[in-house]
Structure formats: structure tokens, C-alpha cells
Design a protein around this motif. Structure first.
Motif, PDB file in Angstrom:
ATOM      1  N   ALA A  54      -6.370  43.922 -59.184  1.00 44.88           N
ATOM      2  CA  ALA A  54      -5.972  45.434 -59.265  1.00 44.88           C
ATOM      3  C   ALA A  54      -4.733  45.600 -59.099  1.00 44.88           C
ATOM      4  O   ALA A  54      -4.121  46.867 -59.642  1.00 44.88           O
ATOM      5  CB  ALA A  54      -7.113  46.142 -58.379  1.00 44.88           C
ATOM      6  N   ALA A  55      -4.065  45.239 -57.984  1.00 42.86           N
ATOM      7  CA  ALA A  55      -2.710  45.490 -57.751  1.00 42.86           C
ATOM      8  C   ALA A  55      -1.454  45.085 -58.892  1.00 42.86           C
ATOM      9  O   ALA A  55      -0.759  45.834 -59.185  1.00 42.86           O
ATOM     10  CB  ALA A  55      -2.305  44.799 -56.573  1.00 42.86           C
ATOM     11  N   GLU A  56      -2.163  43.915 -59.433  1.00 38.40           N
ATOM     12  CA  GLU A  56      -1.075  43.353 -60.496  1.00 38.40           C
ATOM     13  C   GLU A  56      -1.320  44.504 -61.906  1.00 38.40           C
ATOM     14  O   GLU A  56      -0.499  44.721 -62.344  1.00 38.40           O
ATOM     15  CB  GLU A  56      -1.634  42.355 -60.919  1.00 38.40           C
ATOM     16  CG  GLU A  56      -1.128  40.997 -60.056  1.00 38.40           C
ATOM     17  CD  GLU A  56      -1.979  39.647 -60.312  1.00 38.40           C
ATOM     18  OE1 GLU A  56      -1.461  38.457 -59.843  1.00 38.40           O
ATOM     19  OE2 GLU A  56      -2.928  39.561 -61.328  1.00 38.40           O
ATOM     20  N   ARG A  57      -2.689  44.717 -62.162  1.00 39.76           N
ATOM     21  CA  ARG A  57      -2.997  45.788 -63.156  1.00 39.76           C
ATOM     22  C   ARG A  57      -2.090  47.190 -62.929  1.00 39.76           C
ATOM     23  O   ARG A  57      -1.774  47.637 -63.902  1.00 39.76           O
ATOM     24  CB  ARG A  57      -4.413  46.044 -63.243  1.00 39.76           C
ATOM     25  CG  ARG A  57      -4.894  44.756 -63.801  1.00 39.76           C
ATOM     26  CD  ARG A  57      -6.538  44.986 -64.432  1.00 39.76           C
ATOM     27  NE  ARG A  57      -7.251  45.388 -63.237  1.00 39.76           N
ATOM     28  CZ  ARG A  57      -8.001  44.538 -62.454  1.00 39.76           C
ATOM     29  NH1 ARG A  57      -7.833  43.015 -62.643  1.00 39.76           N
ATOM     30  NH2 ARG A  57      -8.765  45.130 -61.612  1.00 39.76           N
ATOM     31  N   VAL A  58      -2.049  47.660 -61.657  1.00 39.74           N
ATOM     32  CA  VAL A  58      -1.404  48.931 -61.182  1.00 39.74           C
ATOM     33  C   VAL A  58       0.059  48.633 -61.802  1.00 39.74           C
ATOM     34  O   VAL A  58       0.501  49.805 -62.408  1.00 39.74           O
ATOM     35  CB  VAL A  58      -1.503  49.133 -59.804  1.00 39.74           C
ATOM     36  CG1 VAL A  58      -0.712  50.188 -59.410  1.00 39.74           C
ATOM     37  CG2 VAL A  58      -2.952  49.771 -59.606  1.00 39.74           C
ATOM     38  N   ALA A  59       0.607  47.551 -61.592  1.00 36.47           N
ATOM     39  CA  ALA A  59       2.185  47.437 -61.897  1.00 36.47           C
ATOM     40  C   ALA A  59       2.232  47.428 -63.315  1.00 36.47           C
ATOM     41  O   ALA A  59       3.280  48.164 -63.934  1.00 36.47           O
ATOM     42  CB  ALA A  59       2.550  46.060 -61.111  1.00 36.47           C
ATOM     43  N   ASP A  60       1.477  46.466 -63.981  1.00 34.72           N
ATOM     44  CA  ASP A  60       1.395  46.496 -65.465  1.00 34.72           C
ATOM     45  C   ASP A  60       1.303  47.903 -66.077  1.00 34.72           C
ATOM     46  O   ASP A  60       2.026  48.245 -67.176  1.00 34.72           O
ATOM     47  CB  ASP A  60       0.462  45.561 -65.871  1.00 34.72           C
ATOM     48  CG  ASP A  60       0.807  45.009 -67.340  1.00 34.72           C
ATOM     49  OD1 ASP A  60       1.918  44.761 -67.628  1.00 34.72           O
ATOM     50  OD2 ASP A  60      -0.239  45.329 -68.370  1.00 34.72           O
ATOM     51  N   GLU A  61       0.468  48.629 -65.570  1.00 37.20           N
ATOM     52  CA  GLU A  61       0.045  49.960 -66.208  1.00 37.20           C
ATOM     53  C   GLU A  61       1.428  51.058 -66.016  1.00 37.20           C
ATOM     54  O   GLU A  61       1.493  51.855 -66.886  1.00 37.20           O
ATOM     55  CB  GLU A  61      -1.220  50.596 -65.732  1.00 37.20           C
ATOM     56  CG  GLU A  61      -2.422  49.608 -66.269  1.00 37.20           C
ATOM     57  CD  GLU A  61      -3.587  50.022 -65.279  1.00 37.20           C
ATOM     58  OE1 GLU A  61      -3.512  50.854 -64.244  1.00 37.20           O
ATOM     59  OE2 GLU A  61      -4.820  49.416 -65.657  1.00 37.20           O
ATOM     60  N   THR A  62       2.055  50.776 -64.856  1.00 38.52           N
ATOM     61  CA  THR A  62       3.040  51.593 -64.369  1.00 38.52           C
ATOM     62  C   THR A  62       3.935  51.358 -65.595  1.00 38.52           C
ATOM     63  O   THR A  62       4.878  52.372 -65.781  1.00 38.52           O
ATOM     64  CB  THR A  62       3.483  51.407 -63.098  1.00 38.52           C
ATOM     65  OG1 THR A  62       2.382  51.680 -62.012  1.00 38.52           O
ATOM     66  CG2 THR A  62       4.645  52.158 -62.700  1.00 38.52           C
ATOM     67  N   VAL A  63       4.303  50.259 -65.807  1.00 32.74           N
ATOM     68  CA  VAL A  63       5.615  49.980 -66.621  1.00 32.74           C
ATOM     69  C   VAL A  63       5.311  50.365 -68.217  1.00 32.74           C
ATOM     70  O   VAL A  63       5.963  50.994 -68.655  1.00 32.74           O
ATOM     71  CB  VAL A  63       5.762  48.506 -66.635  1.00 32.74           C
ATOM     72  CG1 VAL A  63       6.595  47.901 -67.839  1.00 32.74           C
ATOM     73  CG2 VAL A  63       6.375  47.767 -65.466  1.00 32.74           C
ATOM     74  N   LEU A  64       3.746  50.069 -68.611  1.00 34.84           N
ATOM     75  CA  LEU A  64       3.781  50.513 -69.948  1.00 34.84           C
ATOM     76  C   LEU A  64       3.628  51.900 -70.148  1.00 34.84           C
ATOM     77  O   LEU A  64       3.960  52.470 -71.216  1.00 34.84           O
ATOM     78  CB  LEU A  64       2.259  49.999 -70.235  1.00 34.84           C
ATOM     79  CG  LEU A  64       2.244  48.383 -70.566  1.00 34.84           C
ATOM     80  CD1 LEU A  64       0.611  47.882 -70.423  1.00 34.84           C
ATOM     81  CD2 LEU A  64       3.211  47.884 -71.292  1.00 34.84           C
ATOM     82  N   ALA A  65       3.194  52.651 -69.052  1.00 37.33           N
ATOM     83  CA  ALA A  65       3.228  53.999 -69.162  1.00 37.33           C
ATOM     84  C   ALA A  65       4.603  54.633 -69.239  1.00 37.33           C
ATOM     85  O   ALA A  65       4.969  55.727 -69.774  1.00 37.33           O
ATOM     86  CB  ALA A  65       2.483  54.708 -67.775  1.00 37.33           C
ATOM     87  N   ALA A  66       5.365  54.063 -68.414  1.00 33.81           N
ATOM     88  CA  ALA A  66       6.872  54.687 -68.380  1.00 33.81           C
ATOM     89  C   ALA A  66       7.655  54.169 -69.569  1.00 33.81           C
ATOM     90  O   ALA A  66       8.237  54.961 -70.366  1.00 33.81           O
ATOM     91  CB  ALA A  66       7.681  53.610 -67.295  1.00 33.81           C
ATOM     92  N   VAL A  82      13.932  49.184 -72.587  1.00 35.64           N
ATOM     93  CA  VAL A  82      14.308  48.237 -71.416  1.00 35.64           C
ATOM     94  C   VAL A  82      14.727  49.227 -70.612  1.00 35.64           C
ATOM     95  O   VAL A  82      15.177  50.092 -70.612  1.00 35.64           O
ATOM     96  CB  VAL A  82      15.267  47.634 -71.995  1.00 35.64           C
ATOM     97  CG1 VAL A  82      15.725  46.444 -70.856  1.00 35.64           C
ATOM     98  CG2 VAL A  82      15.038  46.817 -73.460  1.00 35.64           C
ATOM     99  N   PHE A  83      14.145  48.743 -69.264  1.00 31.87           N
ATOM    100  CA  PHE A  83      14.537  49.375 -68.041  1.00 31.87           C
ATOM    101  C   PHE A  83      15.711  48.604 -66.969  1.00 31.87           C
ATOM    102  O   PHE A  83      15.550  47.208 -67.196  1.00 31.87           O
ATOM    103  CB  PHE A  83      13.352  49.750 -67.109  1.00 31.87           C
ATOM    104  CG  PHE A  83      12.613  50.823 -67.555  1.00 31.87           C
ATOM    105  CD1 PHE A  83      12.717  52.073 -67.555  1.00 31.87           C
ATOM    106  CD2 PHE A  83      11.207  50.264 -68.465  1.00 31.87           C
ATOM    107  CE1 PHE A  83      12.010  53.142 -68.164  1.00 31.87           C
ATOM    108  CE2 PHE A  83      10.542  51.413 -68.833  1.00 31.87           C
ATOM    109  CZ  PHE A  83      10.717  52.710 -68.839  1.00 31.87           C
ATOM    110  N   LEU A 259      10.645  44.788 -61.808  1.00 33.71           N
ATOM    111  CA  LEU A 259      11.236  46.068 -62.012  1.00 33.71           C
ATOM    112  C   LEU A 259      10.926  47.123 -60.798  1.00 33.71           C
ATOM    113  O   LEU A 259       9.776  47.022 -60.116  1.00 33.71           O
ATOM    114  CB  LEU A 259      10.355  46.781 -63.413  1.00 33.71           C
ATOM    115  CG  LEU A 259      10.866  46.242 -64.683  1.00 33.71           C
ATOM    116  CD1 LEU A 259       9.642  46.360 -65.842  1.00 33.71           C
ATOM    117  CD2 LEU A 259      12.359  46.433 -65.119  1.00 33.71           C
ATOM    118  N   PRO A 260      11.617  48.126 -60.699  1.00 29.92           N
ATOM    119  CA  PRO A 260      11.190  48.945 -59.574  1.00 29.92           C
ATOM    120  C   PRO A 260      10.113  49.909 -60.169  1.00 29.92           C
ATOM    121  O   PRO A 260      10.167  51.087 -60.599  1.00 29.92           O
ATOM    122  CB  PRO A 260      12.644  49.753 -59.420  1.00 29.92           C
ATOM    123  CG  PRO A 260      12.989  49.805 -60.666  1.00 29.92           C
ATOM    124  CD  PRO A 260      12.777  48.454 -61.400  1.00 29.92           C
TER     125      PRO A 260
END
Length: 399
Positions: A54-66, A82-83, A259-260
Motif C-alpha cells: 500500500a505504501a508503494e501504491r501511495v507513492a505511485d499514485e502521488t506521482v501520477l496525480a501530480a 518531468v519533475f 522524487l520528493p
């Protein structure tokens, strides 16, 4: 639609200090929801991007949302977003990557109007490759940089043109779409520094004709990071230096290291804050109406401020272009703008002095490395702020 600045201001905790902020061109104040998004992401279960935990998915979803949020703001493809740590860092990285294909005889065009972040990376990269740097100059009397000014230095050897979407020093907004036509007709790439422009107007990178567009969320109410937007097909042709085990997919191949995630969450929150100021169905539609309304509001406030500043004895305004952001640069003959900066700061008015890294523009205007006093408006600026700045400057002139 109307613009309710009092409602907007209520979302910015920092404004409770009573300070009038004209320092937005260097970085805006941040609405509460952006700070909450950063904190929530930092304190949530999070890990490197992945799909197993779940922690990995939070990170992935955060990047895709941004990526999706920034794409909506810029009219870009999220697969080409690109960030990086800053727009400056991203520009240096891009310059090094592109310069690997340059050599003697190739030419790169930069302008006297730009922030040094869209000049020095290209100058240094060209020097290292043995390529030639050509300079497009703006008219110091009007502050205008035209498509003809850029076309005058294009040749069949031009590989790239770097130009600002809006000057962070004097606000000038060059005709980017017209410049893009000339640049592409010459067979060159166009890199647009949109850091200052994105904060004040609707942006559509496709309409502008930018091959690469850069901006910084902390200039439009977000956290400190940088964004590069380009067509993913174009990015796929570039081979940046990277770690051996890191992914080769686009856009990740350009994002060095982890990524941050918290800053990306804050970026999404900043875009959503702006979108909430608009009307329409999709987030893109709401952003376009919001930024158009904001542009109109800021321009009206700028016109009032400009008229009142021009009436002060000895004040000279350097922001003169017909199409510009609400950013005013002023000087007073025989007086040090840094003294005004300090005087105003003691009275709770933040209007900094300097060249603001647009050192070539400052020198071209004849202001040397001293520059002037810059008053930049932001979404939370209001008539009371303007009154306080004008009153403070009048008091300083009387000292």
C-alpha cells in the motif's frame, strides 16, 4: 466571472502576519491546503514507487496525480511531465543532454531578456560543445522582444532557441507563438522558460509552440520544485546520463533518484486550488477560466499601482511592454533601491530590490548589477496592499 480576492486571501495563513507581499515573483505564499497536502504525504505510509505494498501504491499514485495536475495546468501530455529539484536544475540537465549532439558550427540562441537560468545552462553547454552562442536583444526603451528580434539571429545552423515566456524582471511577455513559427521554420528547437508566465496567465504549450516548457510550482502557490513539460515522443529521443539500474521509461529516465513525493502532492494541491477559482467541467476548463479571471484582476490592480507609482516624484518605471505580467520594476535617480527595500520591510511591505537573476536584462537596461525595486502582484494581492506600498514609497522619498 468575478474575482473575490478576500475569499482567496482567507486561505493563506501567512497573510495573518499583516505583511503586504510584493515578492511573489521570487516565490508566492502558500494556501493552507497545499501545506496540509505536503504534511499528509510526509506522515502517511509511503515507500519508493511500486505496486506491491500500500505504501508503494501511495507513492505511485502521488506521482501520477501530480503529472496529471501539471498537464492540466499547462495543456500538456502527462506522459511528458518531468519533475526535478528546480527549473534551473532541469534546464542544466536538458542542456547537457542536448549538447551531446552539438559541435563546432552549430549555433544556440539566447536572449538578453531572460532569467539567467535560461541563459547560462545553454551558454555553458554550447561552450563545452564548441558551438556558437548568438544573442537576441530586446528594445531597452520599450522592453519589447519581438519575433523579428529573434529571427534576426537565426541561421541554418541554429539548433536551439531559449526564450522566456515572461520576464521576471520587467514583466514583458514576448510573442512566443510567433517566435515558435520562426524558430521551427529554421529547423530549431524552442525552449520556453515559463516560470514567471505560468503564475499569471492561462498556458497552452501546444498553442505556444514550445518544444520544451519549464515552470516552478512555488511561483504559483505550490512547494519548491521544478517542472519540465515536452512531448513524450521528443523526450524518448533523448538519452540523459542516469544510473544503470534506474528505469529507461519516459519521463522517469529524466528524474534522477527518488522524487520528493510530498512536494508533488503539494503541487497537485496548488493546481487544484487554482482550479477551484474557475468554472467549467474538467479541471483543465476550470483552470483556463480561473487563470483568465486572475489575469484580468491582476492587470487591473497593476494598472492602478503603475499610475500611482508614476506620479511619485523621481520614480522611473522600467516595465513598459504592451503585453506583460503584473510585475513592475522601478528606480529613483540618485537613490539606492536596496534602501527602499529595507525601509518598506520595516513597515511590513515586502518589495525586494536587485536584478533577480535576470542579470543580462538588468545590464541591458543600463541598471548594471544593482537592478531596481520590484513590485510583483499575486493572486492574494489587494487594493490595501497597493495603498501600503505607495504610501511607504512616498514616505521613503521624503526622507
Amino acid at each position: 466571472m468575478s474575482y473575490d480576492v478576500a475569499s482567496v486571501r482567507a486561505h493563506f495563513p501567512s497573510l495573518a502576519s499583516g505583511t503586504a507581499h510584493f515578492d511573489g515573483p521570487g516565490g508566492t505564499q502558500v494556501p493552507e491546503q497545499v501545506g496540509r497536502a505536503v504534511a499528509a504525504t510526509l506522515t502517511a505510509p509511503i515507500a519508493n514507487r511500486g505496486s506491491v505494498t500500500a505504501a508503494e501504491r501511495v507513492a505511485d499514485e502521488t506521482v501520477l496525480a501530480a503529472r496529471a495536475a501539471v498537464a492540466d495546468l499547462l495543456g500538456a501530455d502527462p506522459a511528458g511531465v518531468v519533475f526535478g529539484r528546480s527549473a534551473t536544475q532541469l534546464t542544466f540537465d536538458l542542456a547537457r543532454t542536448l549538447a551531446a549532439g552539438w559541435g563546432p558550427g552549430d549555433e544556440v540562441v539566447v536572449t538578453r531578456l531572460d532569467h539567467d537560468a535560461n541563459i547560462r545552462p545553454w551558454v555553458l553547454a554550447a561552450e563545452n560543445a564548441g558551438a556558437t552562442v548568438r544573442w537576441a536583444a530586446f528594445d531597452p526603451a520599450t522592453g519589447e522582444l519581438t519575433a523579428d528580434d529573434v529571427a534576426a539571429v537565426l541561421t541554418d545552423r541554429t539548433r536551439l532557441v531559449a526564450v522566456t515566456g515572461a520576464s521576471n524582471l520587467i514583466g514583458t511577455r514576448p510573442p512566443i507563438a510567433a517566435i515558435a513559427e520562426r524558430v521551427h521554420a529554421a529547423g530549431a528547437l524552442l525552449v520556453v522558460d515559463g516560470v514567471h508566465l505560468t503564475a499569471h496567465a492561462p498556458v497552452d504549450v501546444r498553442t505556444l509552440g514550445a518544444d520544451v516548457f519549464l515552470c516552478s510550482p512555488y511561483k504559483f502557490l505550490g512547494p519548491h520544485c521544478g517542472v519540465l513539460a515536452a512531448d513524450p515522443g521528443f523526450l524518448a529521443t533523448l538519452r540523459p546520463g542516469k544510473l544503470l539500474p534506474s528505469t529507461d521509461t519516459v519521463p522517469e529516465r529524466f528524474e534522477l533518484g527518488t522524487l520528493p513525493y510530498e512536494l508533488l502532492a503539494g503541487t497537485t494541491a496548488a493546481v487544484d486550488f487554482l482550479a477551484a477559482l474557475g468554472e467549467g467541467g474538467s479541471r483543465r476548463e476550470r483552470l483556463l477560466t480561473a487563470m483568465s479571471t486572475l489575469e484580468e484582476y491582476e492587470d487591473g490592480l497593476r494598472a492602478d499601482l503603475e499610475t500611482r507609482l508614476a506620479a511619485l516624484p523621481g520614480v522611473r518605471l522600467w516595465s513598459r511592454a504592451a503585453h506583460r505580467t503584473p510585475t513592475l520594476l522601478l528606480t529613483v535617480d540618485g537613490r539606492d533601491p536596496a534602501d527602499a527595500y529595507r525601509f518598506l520591510a520595516d513597515r511590513g511591505v515586502n518589495a525586494p530590490a536587485g536584478h533577480f537573476y535576470a542579470i543580462e536584462a538588468s545590464r541591458w537596461l543600463g541598471l548594471g548589477d544593482t537592478g531596481g525595486l520590484r513590485a510583483g502582484l499575486a493572486p492574494y494581492s489587494d487594493a490595501d496592499d497597493v495603498d501600503r506600498l505607495v504610501t511607504g514609497l512616498r514616505e521613503w522619498l521624503a526622507t
